[in-house]
Write a protein that holds these residues in place. Sequence first.
Motif, PDB file in Angstrom:
ATOM      1  N   THR A  58     -38.651 -12.689 -11.666  1.00 42.52           N
ATOM      2  CA  THR A  58     -39.780 -13.468 -10.805  1.00 42.52           C
ATOM      3  C   THR A  58     -39.140 -14.407  -9.833  1.00 42.52           C
ATOM      4  N   ALA A  59     -38.385 -15.413 -10.637  1.00 50.49           N
ATOM      5  CA  ALA A  59     -37.697 -16.549  -9.845  1.00 50.49           C
ATOM      6  C   ALA A  59     -36.813 -15.923  -8.664  1.00 50.49           C
ATOM      7  N   LEU A  60     -36.176 -15.098  -9.003  1.00 50.18           N
ATOM      8  CA  LEU A  60     -35.085 -14.319  -7.928  1.00 50.18           C
ATOM      9  C   LEU A  60     -36.146 -13.752  -6.672  1.00 50.18           C
ATOM     10  N   ASP A  61     -36.885 -13.135  -7.160  1.00 53.35           N
ATOM     11  CA  ASP A  61     -37.822 -12.468  -5.907  1.00 53.35           C
ATOM     12  C   ASP A  61     -38.486 -13.951  -5.181  1.00 53.35           C
ATOM     13  N   ASP A  62     -38.841 -15.000  -5.625  1.00 50.10           N
ATOM     14  CA  ASP A  62     -39.254 -15.971  -4.974  1.00 50.10           C
ATOM     15  C   ASP A  62     -38.002 -16.642  -3.907  1.00 50.10           C
ATOM     16  N   VAL A  63     -37.082 -16.847  -4.775  1.00 49.20           N
ATOM     17  CA  VAL A  63     -35.574 -17.253  -3.924  1.00 49.20           C
ATOM     18  C   VAL A  63     -35.480 -16.207  -2.687  1.00 49.20           C
ATOM     19  N   LEU A  64     -35.630 -14.922  -2.984  1.00 53.87           N
ATOM     20  CA  LEU A  64     -35.023 -13.999  -1.889  1.00 53.87           C
ATOM     21  C   LEU A  64     -36.187 -13.857  -0.823  1.00 53.87           C
ATOM     22  N   SER A  65     -37.623 -14.253  -1.204  1.00 56.05           N
ATOM     23  CA  SER A  65     -38.536 -14.242  -0.102  1.00 56.05           C
ATOM     24  C   SER A  65     -38.243 -15.562   0.867  1.00 56.05           C
ATOM     25  N   GLY A  66     -37.558 -16.465   0.560  1.00 50.78           N
ATOM     26  CA  GLY A  66     -37.103 -17.428   1.356  1.00 50.78           C
ATOM     27  C   GLY A  66     -36.010 -17.293   2.253  1.00 50.78           C
ATOM     28  N   GLY A  67     -35.147 -16.173   1.963  1.00 52.55           N
ATOM     29  CA  GLY A  67     -34.291 -15.650   2.808  1.00 52.55           C
ATOM     30  C   GLY A  67     -33.033 -15.314   2.266  1.00 52.55           C
ATOM     31  N   ALA A  68     -31.866 -14.781   2.949  1.00 57.86           N
ATOM     32  CA  ALA A  68     -30.681 -14.212   2.162  1.00 57.86           C
ATOM     33  C   ALA A  68     -29.887 -15.339   1.543  1.00 57.86           C
ATOM     34  N   VAL A  69     -29.367 -15.225   0.374  1.00 61.59           N
ATOM     35  CA  VAL A  69     -28.480 -15.935  -0.279  1.00 61.59           C
ATOM     36  C   VAL A  69     -26.990 -15.698   0.301  1.00 61.59           C
ATOM     37  N   ASP A  70     -26.078 -16.706   0.641  1.00 58.90           N
ATOM     38  CA  ASP A  70     -24.937 -16.551   1.066  1.00 58.90           C
ATOM     39  C   ASP A  70     -23.742 -16.473   0.006  1.00 58.90           C
ATOM     40  N   ALA A  71     -24.173 -17.208  -1.103  1.00 60.93           N
ATOM     41  CA  ALA A  71     -23.349 -17.503  -2.035  1.00 60.93           C
ATOM     42  C   ALA A  71     -24.100 -17.437  -3.392  1.00 60.93           C
ATOM     43  N   VAL A  72     -23.319 -17.540  -4.463  1.00 60.54           N
ATOM     44  CA  VAL A  72     -23.975 -17.508  -5.992  1.00 60.54           C
ATOM     45  C   VAL A  72     -22.911 -18.495  -6.716  1.00 60.54           C
ATOM     46  N   VAL A  73     -23.211 -19.306  -7.460  1.00 62.75           N
ATOM     47  CA  VAL A  73     -22.648 -20.065  -8.666  1.00 62.75           C
ATOM     48  C   VAL A  73     -23.264 -19.792  -9.945  1.00 62.75           C
ATOM     49  N   ASN A  74     -22.646 -19.188 -10.564  1.00 61.32           N
ATOM     50  CA  ASN A  74     -23.450 -18.654 -11.935  1.00 61.32           C
ATOM     51  C   ASN A  74     -22.772 -19.931 -12.858  1.00 61.32           C
ATOM     52  N   ASN A  75     -23.641 -20.798 -13.222  1.00 59.16           N
ATOM     53  CA  ASN A  75     -23.064 -22.007 -13.825  1.00 59.16           C
ATOM     54  C   ASN A  75     -23.946 -22.537 -15.093  1.00 59.16           C
ATOM     55  N   VAL A  76     -24.965 -21.773 -15.125  1.00 60.96           N
ATOM     56  CA  VAL A  76     -25.760 -21.962 -16.339  1.00 60.96           C
ATOM     57  C   VAL A  76     -25.112 -21.701 -17.501  1.00 60.96           C
ATOM     58  N   ALA A  77     -25.050 -22.344 -18.744  1.00 64.51           N
ATOM     59  CA  ALA A  77     -24.566 -22.075 -19.874  1.00 64.51           C
ATOM     60  C   ALA A  77     -25.193 -22.488 -21.284  1.00 64.51           C
ATOM     61  N   LEU A  78     -24.920 -21.632 -22.195  1.00 68.10           N
ATOM     62  CA  LEU A  78     -25.419 -21.955 -23.341  1.00 68.10           C
ATOM     63  C   LEU A  78     -24.365 -22.222 -24.516  1.00 68.10           C
ATOM     64  N   VAL A  79     -24.111 -23.187 -25.418  1.00 63.24           N
ATOM     65  CA  VAL A  79     -23.216 -23.362 -26.419  1.00 63.24           C
ATOM     66  C   VAL A  79     -23.856 -23.366 -27.716  1.00 63.24           C
ATOM     67  N   ARG A  80     -23.363 -22.454 -28.582  1.00 60.79           N
ATOM     68  CA  ARG A  80     -23.862 -22.569 -30.190  1.00 60.79           C
ATOM     69  C   ARG A  80     -22.274 -22.380 -30.842  1.00 60.79           C
ATOM     70  N   PRO A  81     -21.734 -23.659 -31.115  1.00 60.93           N
ATOM     71  CA  PRO A  81     -20.584 -23.722 -31.894  1.00 60.93           C
ATOM     72  C   PRO A  81     -20.642 -23.075 -33.327  1.00 60.93           C
ATOM     73  N   GLY A  82     -19.414 -22.680 -33.742  1.00 59.68           N
ATOM     74  CA  GLY A  82     -19.567 -22.102 -35.067  1.00 59.68           C
ATOM     75  C   GLY A  82     -18.180 -21.427 -35.437  1.00 59.68           C
TER      76      GLY A  82
END
Length: 237
Positions: A58-82
Amino acid sequence: MNSRRVLITGASKGIGHALAVRLAEAGHRPVGMARTAPADFPGEFHTVDLADRAATATALDDVLSGGAVDAVVNNVALVRPGMLGSVDLDHLVDVYDVNVRVAVQVTQAALPAMTAQGWGRIINVTSMVTVGKSDRTSYGAAKAALEFCSRAWAGELATTGVTVNSVAPGPTETELFRGINPPGSAGEARYLSGVPMGRFGRPSEMAAAIFFLLSEEAGFISGQTLRVDGGGSVAVA
């Protein structure tokens, strides 16, 4: 200079926020996605729990409704040490989901516009731990998967004008890192001992590396992993 619209996941703090600031200062248009909106984000921000696949769509639909994206930075992370013997299989699934599924989902959404215009940049933010690190089975394997994705996607997209690369930070002064390795902790000392430069990286230094790979000048670089780690990966090798 063309003003580019750059989508950054995990953009509320740390490396993602530092990159957004740098992009905005250079005249680009950062678009952030994360669970919590910062008070000072220098651009458009979409609040979303990226661990929720439907909410992400849903959020991506909102983003793209505002125009094309020229670049993506996949930065989100989750760490679970073990260590191996104590890896929680549910945590393993969660870590793969946030680090890998989100990157695939976000990139798939942005890709059609990039290939249509014949220009695009995809940056996967990985980690120094992919060269070998105890206590990081889930996280290291997920980030190594992203480095594979960079190589595979670079080959798939080589003739489209879209480049794909990874940036692999070493230990960096972010809230995520400090949440696991507070000042004075054994974890802090262990990480410092593995960095020949004897200090942690700064979010702005990681942002600088990503910024370069997003640039016009980096158009002949694809399928690579740029390690920004104070020599830590060399020390491990």
